[in-house]
Write an enzyme that holds these catalytic residues in place. Structure first.
Site, PDB file in Angstrom:
ATOM      1  N   PHE A 245       0.853  -1.196   0.000  1.00  0.00           N
ATOM      2  CA  PHE A 245       0.000   0.000   0.000  1.00  0.00           C
ATOM      3  C   PHE A 245       0.884   1.240   0.000  1.00  0.00           C
ATOM      4  O   PHE A 245       1.583   1.504   0.982  1.00  0.00           O
ATOM      5  CB  PHE A 245      -0.918  -0.035   1.237  1.00  0.00           C
ATOM      6  N   ASP A 247       2.124   4.321   0.715  1.00  0.00           N
ATOM      7  CA  ASP A 247       1.881   5.422   1.668  1.00  0.00           C
ATOM      8  C   ASP A 247       3.145   6.243   1.792  1.00  0.00           C
ATOM      9  O   ASP A 247       3.989   6.248   0.897  1.00  0.00           O
ATOM     10  CB  ASP A 247       1.474   4.816   3.018  1.00  0.00           C
ATOM     11  N   ASP A 333       4.080  -5.781   3.794  1.00  0.00           N
ATOM     12  CA  ASP A 333       3.737  -4.369   4.022  1.00  0.00           C
ATOM     13  C   ASP A 333       3.417  -4.117   5.495  1.00  0.00           C
ATOM     14  O   ASP A 333       3.971  -3.204   6.126  1.00  0.00           O
ATOM     15  CB  ASP A 333       2.530  -3.996   3.154  1.00  0.00           C
ATOM     16  N   ASP A 338       4.680  -1.757  10.621  1.00  0.00           N
ATOM     17  CA  ASP A 338       4.825  -1.911  12.084  1.00  0.00           C
ATOM     18  C   ASP A 338       6.282  -1.682  12.487  1.00  0.00           C
ATOM     19  O   ASP A 338       6.587  -1.037  13.490  1.00  0.00           O
ATOM     20  CB  ASP A 338       4.364  -3.310  12.528  1.00  0.00           C
TER      21      ASP A 338
HETATM   22  N1  LIG Z   1       1.579   0.792   3.709  1.00  0.00           N
HETATM   23  C1  LIG Z   1       0.834   0.932   4.811  1.00  0.00           C
HETATM   24  N2  LIG Z   1       0.383   2.162   5.138  1.00  0.00           N
HETATM   25  C2  LIG Z   1      -0.353   2.263   6.278  1.00  0.00           C
HETATM   26  C3  LIG Z   1      -0.679   1.182   7.103  1.00  0.00           C
HETATM   27  C4  LIG Z   1      -1.459   1.717   8.166  1.00  0.00           C
HETATM   28  C5  LIG Z   1      -2.077   1.020   9.327  1.00  0.00           C
HETATM   29  N3  LIG Z   1      -2.118  -0.409   9.208  1.00  0.00           N
HETATM   30  C6  LIG Z   1      -1.793  -1.114  10.392  1.00  0.00           C
HETATM   31  C7  LIG Z   1      -2.959  -1.406  11.196  1.00  0.00           C
HETATM   32  C8  LIG Z   1      -3.167  -2.743  11.307  1.00  0.00           C
HETATM   33  C9  LIG Z   1      -2.207  -3.471  10.518  1.00  0.00           C
HETATM   34  O1  LIG Z   1      -1.560  -4.440  11.320  1.00  0.00           O
HETATM   35  C10 LIG Z   1      -1.218  -2.472  10.050  1.00  0.00           C
HETATM   36  O2  LIG Z   1      -0.030  -2.620  10.759  1.00  0.00           O
HETATM   37  C11 LIG Z   1      -1.566   3.080   7.951  1.00  0.00           C
HETATM   38  N4  LIG Z   1      -0.894   3.373   6.818  1.00  0.00           N
HETATM   39  C12 LIG Z   1      -0.574   4.667   6.237  1.00  0.00           C
HETATM   40  O3  LIG Z   1       0.577   5.133   6.968  1.00  0.00           O
HETATM   41  C13 LIG Z   1       0.521   6.572   7.050  1.00  0.00           C
HETATM   42  C14 LIG Z   1       0.372   6.940   8.518  1.00  0.00           C
HETATM   43  O4  LIG Z   1       1.628   6.799   9.132  1.00  0.00           O
HETATM   44  P1  LIG Z   1       1.877   7.581  10.532  1.00  0.00           P
HETATM   45  O5  LIG Z   1       1.622   9.078  10.224  1.00  0.00           O
HETATM   46  O6  LIG Z   1       3.310   7.281  10.901  1.00  0.00           O
HETATM   47  O7  LIG Z   1       0.876   6.995  11.528  1.00  0.00           O
HETATM   48  C15 LIG Z   1      -0.706   6.992   6.237  1.00  0.00           C
HETATM   49  O8  LIG Z   1      -0.341   7.170   4.892  1.00  0.00           O
HETATM   50  C16 LIG Z   1      -1.603   5.756   6.366  1.00  0.00           C
HETATM   51  O9  LIG Z   1      -2.530   5.677   5.296  1.00  0.00           O
HETATM   52  C17 LIG Z   1      -0.189  -0.104   6.731  1.00  0.00           C
HETATM   53  O10 LIG Z   1      -0.403  -1.139   7.379  1.00  0.00           O
HETATM   54  N5  LIG Z   1       0.561  -0.165   5.582  1.00  0.00           N
END
Ligand SMILES: Nc1nc2c(c(CN[C@H]3C=C[C@H](O)[C@@H]3O)cn2[C@@H]2O[C@H](COP(=O)(O)O)[C@@H](O)[C@H]2O)c(=O)[nH]1
Length: 360
Positions: A245, A247, A333, A338
């Site tokens: 994804f 981000d 991802d 994490d």
């Molecule tokens: N590629 C990717 N992007 C992800 C996630 C998640 C949340 N998923 C978690 C929840 C349950 C699962 O176990 C995942 O661990 C949020 N985002 C993106 O990150 C950015 C926010 O960052 P910060 O400002 O530092 O919190 C924002 O663009 C948001 O859209 C992911 O998993 N993968």
């Protein structure tokens, strides 16, 4: 293969084809294969040592702990709003405190949703968020005392109106009913979500070609799959066709592991931007190469960072598979995201790109 499936499977390769096209036409972001190999072995070793799996998804404090239809509505609401949490005011960054713990970034969204539910507000109900007043929704997403408001709050309210309207008009107010139309295909679900909801259409022009990233549509499918651990409502026969994804957080981890590299001029721009945007607030940079500040959505550098992140994870996945270990881009991802949160101090060495977007 029936035409419809061929059409959807074209969508599957559409994101990967976009990522490969971006990689081959990039001038400032690279996926060095020696870095990919090193990253693959380090990530595999670490994932095996902690036993990383879909079960980890429900272990987070704020994610639903029970896989049921309410969890599906929760996931849809959160992934409709899962974008742009970075702050240009780090001294008073938006935060939400729940049960004595203060959250920033993505977790503020989950904390605000859970806080509303605990207060009896039916915030995961499309009939509610399609019609609630702006003031009510601003109250749902209010931050702690003295912090800035949630980034892009106005856009988030617009997103809720749009997706709520469609769910109420066409799916009896429940995303679970839209999910039932995809007959266990992840690609059908991605395709249905991007055709029903304009705010999920994460599509761009790059060197004269249309490219698709579909970050929020794909993470929506992935969160449902992970929450249900691939069973029941979360069972998708083609789940391995979902990509990383794109981000702003995972690129940091990919650079840290050496699977993604920026040109000196891009690195300089990103470093300067973090300084400038956080010292003097948002700057609108339209020039190319832009003066340090915000990277405008759709800028070639934004597309290169996002597209090469997808491609880097694909290369890591293929590298790990060659060693005989089954893995998919979703688990890679989630693990990398994490990891970037757990080792946020180390990640600070690597700047993120500062683009305001409802796509990620
Ligand atoms: N590629 C990717 N992007 C992800 C996630 C998640 C949340 N998923 C978690 C929840 C349950 C699962 O176990 C995942 O661990 C949020 N985002 C993106 O990150 C950015 C926010 O960052 P910060 O400002 O530092 O919190 C924002 O663009 C948001 O859209 C992911 O998993 N993968």
């Amino acid at each position: 293969m029936p035409t419809a499936d061929r059409h959807f499977s074209e969508d599957a390769s559409r994101v990967l084809a976009s990522a490969q096209f971006i990689n081959t036409h990039s001038q400032d972001v690279f996926v060095p294969q020696d870095g990919v190999k090193r990253a693959a072995s380090q990530i595999l070793t670490r994932m095996q040592s902690v036993g990383y799996s879909t079960a980890d998804w429900k272990k987070h404090t704020l994610t639903p702990s029970v896989a049921n239809s309410q969890a599906i509505e929760w996931i849809f609401l959160v992934d409709a709003l899962n974008f742009s949490f970075w702050s240009d005011q780090p001294h008073c960054q938006y935060s939400v405190t729940l049960d004595g713990k203060t959250y920033q970034g993505y977790w503020t969204l989950c904390a605000a949703v859970n806080r509303a539910l605990a207060a009896g507000v039916p915030v995961t109900d499309a009939a509610y968020y399609a019609k609630a007043s702006d003031e009510e929704l601003a109250h749902v997403f209010r931050g702690d005392e003295g912090v800035e408001s949630m980034p892009l709050l106005g856009e988030r309210i617009k997103v809720l109106r749009e997706v709520g309207r469609v769910l109420v008009d066409k799916y009896q107010g429940r995303f679970t009913n839209l999910l039932a139309c995809c007959e266990g295909s992840a690609q059908r679900l991605v395709h249905l979500v991007v055709s029903e909801f304009a705010c999920f259409r994460d599509e761009h022009q790059f060197h004269g070609h249309a490219v698709a990233m579909y970050k929020r549509a794909q993470i929506l499918v992935a969160d449902i799959w992970a929450c249900f651990e691939g069973k029941g409502l979360g069972r998708f026969v083609d789940i391995d066709s979902i990509t990383m994804f794109a981000d702003y957080r995972v690129p940091q981890a990919l650079c840290h592991f050496g699977a993604l590299e920026y040109s000196p001029r891009l690195l300089e721009f990103l470093r300067e931007s973090e300084k400038v945007v956080r010292e003097v607030g948002e700057l609108n940079a339209q020039q190319c190469p832009p003066t340090p500040g915000l990277l405008p959505p759709g800028h070639p550098w934004e597309i290169e960072i996002r597209g090469n992140s997808i491609w880097a994870v694909e290369c890591i996945k293929r590298c790990i598979e060659e060693s005989g270990t089954p893995v998919n881009a979703i688990l890679l991802d989630f693990y990398l995201w994490d990891y970037s949160k757990e080792y946020s101090k180390e990640m600070q060495e690597i700047p993120i790109h500062l683009t305001r977007s409802i796509n990620y």
